[in-house]
Write an enzyme that holds these catalytic residues in place. Structure first.
Site, PDB file in Angstrom:
ATOM      1  N   CYS A 195      -0.733   1.600  -7.323  1.00  0.00           N
ATOM      2  CA  CYS A 195      -0.563   0.366  -6.763  1.00  0.00           C
ATOM      3  C   CYS A 195       1.033   0.139  -6.847  1.00  0.00           C
ATOM      4  CB  CYS A 195      -1.173  -0.593  -7.449  1.00  0.00           C
ATOM      5  SG  CYS A 195      -1.147  -2.359  -6.790  1.00  0.00           S
ATOM      6  N   HIS A 233      -6.376   0.737  -7.684  1.00  0.00           N
ATOM      7  CA  HIS A 233      -6.535   0.770  -9.287  1.00  0.00           C
ATOM      8  C   HIS A 233      -7.663   2.031  -9.710  1.00  0.00           C
ATOM      9  CE1 HIS A 233      -3.335  -1.771 -10.653  1.00  0.00           C
ATOM     10  NE2 HIS A 233      -3.619  -2.400  -9.590  1.00  0.00           N
ATOM     11  N   GLU A 241      -7.965   3.187 -12.441  1.00  0.00           N
ATOM     12  CA  GLU A 241      -8.273   3.275 -13.585  1.00  0.00           C
ATOM     13  C   GLU A 241      -9.373   2.030 -13.864  1.00  0.00           C
ATOM     14  OE1 GLU A 241      -5.744   1.965 -12.349  1.00  0.00           O
ATOM     15  OE2 GLU A 241      -4.969  -0.201 -13.393  1.00  0.00           O
TER      16      GLU A 241
END
Lengths: 223, 165
Positions: free
Chosen positions: B84, B150, B152
């Site tokens: 990002c 993202h 994660e």
């Protein structure tokens, strides 16, 4: 930076408050949404009216808004509450206790963006056993206020989150896929005391239990 | 050893944008250390084998005013992954232009060419105010990668695959 916390009175929003304070942020107010809909999409519901007692114990002002809890009107009510907090307490950001819910987190992100507020989610993606361990490590006193999944029953209401509780969650997680910190809505909690955050300890004065089979909620009168 | 680079100005954002990446590395028993971008020198910053530049919040854009702090990436031969805000950093270092593009929440995207082990339709989590590079991007010749979304949050396997390069 002055912050307001979306506060339900449970372990997650309290841990988020504690983390913000520990990192040097000033908590100007707590914001609680009281939903008449017990199955609210956005908000943790049992005992939320008790957030007033918790806010007093912390010495932090509380903004409370009631919502009927219908899917989109509750977002309007949340916006209203955040706007009141921004105007009254000049907050520059919002803190939430969101862990897993993309539904919850992205809606709050959008509201913060609309109101030009920072958005902090310090428990985001946190491992749920680590979250429970953090509560113990930092001496949070937390009790279970509601259970909503098999194999929980009435006997779980009022139980403290302690080492024994975490060990049992490990077993329930393996056997029944229960989320150990209740992120799937399996249980809800209420915080009685946190060192360095609460100025005094709350005590459970009265318990009333409502429910059947694997779905129970407690109403607590704290003092 | 992987170096995680924190680009957050606000201290409290660490828990939301850096720690989840640290947790993925810990779970996979990968050695790492974390530093703030302002603490890195302008040369190849450390003895790390790889770098991951984590993201930050919609409003926390201080790093965009300090892009020169990342000029070491231009001559870096080691693998770099930008997430990002980290993707914006890589894009700007390689001459890209920044434009406003606000995206918040889940979206399905199609990854046409295999990218760090993923291909095809994927549900991804966005939290961006800007865009420099596309959803996924790889440098033509160097092992430098970027995701606008993202990984994660959704698609942790992208980070795990990057660690295995």
């Amino acid at each position: 930076m002055k912050l307001g916390v979306l506060f339900s009175g449970g372990k997650d929003s309290t841990l988020a408050t504690w983390l913000a304070k520990k990192n040097g942020y000033k908590i100007e107010c707590l914001i609680s949404i009281i939903s008449e809909n017990k199955e609210s999409y956005m908000f943790h519901t049992p005992s939320i009216s008790k957030t007033k007692i918790q806010a007093m114990a912390m010495g932090i002002p509380l903004v409370v808004i009631k919502t009927k809890g219908k899917k989109e009107t509750e977002l309007k009510d949340l916006k209203k509450a955040i706007l009141i907090a921004k105007r009254k307490y000049k907050i520059q950001g919002i803190v939430t206790g969101a862990v897993e819910s993309v539904y919850q987190a992205s809606r709050i992100q959008k509201i913060c963006n609309e109101f030009n507020l920072e958005c902090f989610n310090p428990l985001w993606q946190k491992n749920q056993f680590e979250l429970l361990d953090d509560l113990l490590k930092n001496k949070f006193e937390v009790v279970i206020m509601g259970v909503f999944a098999y194999p929980f029953d009435k006997s779980w209401l009022g139980r403290k989150i302690d080492r024994k509780f975490i060990e049992e969650m490990k077993i329930l997680n393996e056997k029944y896929k229960i989320n150990p910190a209740g992120e799937g809505g399996e249980f809800e909690s209420f915080v009685l005391y946190v060192p360095e955050l609460f100025k005094r300890k709350l005590k459970v004065k009265n318990w009333e239990d409502f429910g059947e089979k694997n779905s129970w909620r407690g109403e607590v009168e704290a003092e | 050893m992987i170096l995680l680079i924190n680009i957050c100005k606000e201290k409290l954002h660490f828990y939301e944008f850096v720690k989840p990446v640290e947790d993925i590395l810990s779970k996979n028993k990968i050695e790492f250390s974390t530093r703030h971008y302002k603490d890195l020198t302008n040369q190849n910053p450390t003895k790390a084998d790889k770098f991951i530049i984590c993201g930050t919040s919609l409003k926390d854009n201080d790093f965009l005013e300090n892009i020169e702090k990342f000029s070491w990436i231009k001559n870096c031969k080691k693998p770099v992954l930008g997430i990002c805000g980290g993707s914006h950093v890589i894009g700007l270092i390689f001459g890209g232009k920044i434009r406003r593009k606000k995206e918040i929440g889940l979206k399905e995207i199609n990854i046409e060419k295999e990218f760090l082990g993923v291909k095809g339709k994927k549900q991804v989590y966005h939290l961006n105010q800007f865009r420099v590079l596309p959803e996924v991007w790889k440098h033509k010749t160097k092992p430098i990668y970027a995701t606008l979304f993202h990984p994660e949050v959704r698609n942790k396997e992208i980070i795990e695959d990057f660690c295995r390069i």
